[in-house]
Design an enzyme around this catalytic site. Structure first.
Site, PDB file in Angstrom:
ATOM      1  N   THR A 112       1.399   8.010  -3.120  1.00  0.00           N
ATOM      2  CA  THR A 112       2.681   7.389  -2.780  1.00  0.00           C
ATOM      3  C   THR A 112       3.683   7.775  -3.856  1.00  0.00           C
ATOM      4  OG1 THR A 112       1.600   5.551  -1.684  1.00  0.00           O
ATOM      5  CG2 THR A 112       3.878   5.209  -2.372  1.00  0.00           C
ATOM      6  N   LYS A 114       5.429   4.314   4.326  1.00  0.00           N
ATOM      7  CA  LYS A 114       4.604   3.661   3.308  1.00  0.00           C
ATOM      8  C   LYS A 114       5.449   2.831   2.343  1.00  0.00           C
ATOM      9  CE  LYS A 114       1.373   2.665   0.359  1.00  0.00           C
ATOM     10  NZ  LYS A 114       0.447   3.432  -0.419  1.00  0.00           N
ATOM     11  N   LYS A 122       5.822   0.198  -9.154  1.00  0.00           N
ATOM     12  CA  LYS A 122       6.217   1.592  -8.889  1.00  0.00           C
ATOM     13  C   LYS A 122       6.662   1.762  -7.434  1.00  0.00           C
ATOM     14  CE  LYS A 122       3.798   4.638  -7.146  1.00  0.00           C
ATOM     15  NZ  LYS A 122       2.689   5.480  -6.659  1.00  0.00           N
TER      16      LYS A 122
END
Ligand SMILES: *[C@@H]1O[C@H](CO)[C@@H](O)[C@H](O)[C@H]1NC(C)=O
Ligand SMILES: *[C@@H]1O[C@H](CO)[C@@H](O)[C@H](O)[C@H]1NC(C)=O
Ligand SMILES: *[C@@H]1O[C@H](CO)[C@@H](O)[C@H](O)[C@H]1NC(C)=O
Length: 305
Positions: free
Chosen positions: A104, A179, A254
């Site tokens: 990701t 995502k 993050k």
């Protein structure tokens, strides 16, 4: 050993054998594929070679050996290093090599790598996952794939060895977009459940009674139903194990940072995403970045108004 002439079986290179990647790699082996692996951590590589994988000395060494490569790395600098760095994949990648990046990372960073791959006639698609360590272990992950329709059909059989739902999210970059959006909602809803449980317990409610009520009422969500952050409500998940394992708060920070960056780029208002980002960033800065993201409950519980 594996017969490579069988059309569906292949020699696959796998880079990134962390909490998720190690399980994903094992599942590919279980389905009959032959694997050559790489990780900066020797220990992780040894675990996989015991399971039948071959080791390699660097991403470049791995890319010289196979034309199917899957990467599963923690963040953008790691992905850059593995693809573009010294002894990286692109030093040796053969024409028509297929790279599937399950990490990701920032959409723009991913597109940049894809373009550099394209210059060498190497395919690169984004296919981040959802479903956690458990999903990786049970091969029930959801893959959100950014690829052309043709490329999607080619890589789908590989992903089916590691996951249950393989979704074509759209063109390159759209897997990551999906995502990032999902994890923003997850970060927000986890805080919602944590502060709700915290208030309910302060009001004298029993934790299991309240969790059960939320679970069957309109406030229900994944974080309340299968990942309640209060220790002891659901056994066998990180909140009941001192928030060890699971999805680290630092990684949630993050992902929320990626969402905030995307929100700035697209001029989309995401006020709760912004608050959630600051929350997890704060928790991480306090030294709890390795704790599961359900730790937000513990943080709220000990924080007095
Ligand atoms: C990993 O293994 C390689 C070669 O086997 C060795 O050179 C290197 O020092 C090891 N690294 C660590 C961190 O153990
Ligand atoms: C919520 O319901 C699911 C089944 O739908 C069950 O597995 C879970 O343990 C329940 N959680 C709580 C906190 O009651
Ligand atoms: C978001 O953007 C900032 C500023 O450009 C950058 O420093 C940060 O690394 C980005 N976040 C992520 C997770 O890439």
């Amino acid at each position: 050993m594996v017969n490579l002439t069988q059309s569906r079986l292949a020699l696959i290179g796998f880079i990134g054998l962390g909490n998720m990647g190690a399980h994903m790699a094992r599942n590919l082996i279980k389905k009959g594929h032959e694997l050559v692996v790489y990780d900066v951590n020797n220990q992780s590589v040894n675990e996989l070679t015991k399971f039948g994988a071959k080791s390699s000395e660097s991403p470049a060494d791995l890319a010289a050996k196979t034309q199917n490569i899957i990467t599963m790395l923690p963040s953008h600098p790691h992905v850059n290093e593995v693809y573009l760095g010294k002894k990286g994949i692109l030093e040796t990648a053969q024409k028509s090599t297929r790279c599937i990046d399950c990490s990701t990372i920032d959409i723009e960073a991913s597109k940049r790598i894809a373009n550099l791959c394209a210059e060498k006639s190497v395919y690169f698609n984004d296919a981040p996952v959802s479903g956690g360590v458990k999903g990786a272990e049970m091969a029930t992950l959801t893959f959100m794939v950014g690829a052309s329709k043709t490329d999607f059909e080619v890589i789908k059989p590989f992903l089916e060895c590691m996951g249950k739902n393989i979704v074509h999210a759209g063109d390159m970059g759209h897997g990551l977009a999906a995502k990032i959006c999902n994890n923003m909602l997850l970060g927000i809803s986890m805080i919602g459940v944590a502060e709700t449980m915290n208030l309910g317990l302060s009001l004298g409610l029993d934790k299991k009674v309240l969790a059960g009520i939320l679970n069957t009422s309109s406030g229900r969500c994944w974080s309340s139903e299968v990942y309640n952050p209060v220790p002891g409500v659901i056994e066998g998940i990180p909140p009941s194990n001192n928030y060890e394992g699971g999805f680290q708060s630092g990684l949630m920070a993050k992902d929320l940072s990626l969402a905030q960056n995307a929100s700035v780029e697209t001029h989309s208002s995401t006020p709760l995403g912004s608050m959630a980002y600051n929350f997890y960033k704060h928790i991480s800065n306090q030294g709890y970045s390795k704790k599961d993201f359900g730790y937000v409950y513990e943080y709220l519980r000990t924080k007095k108004n």
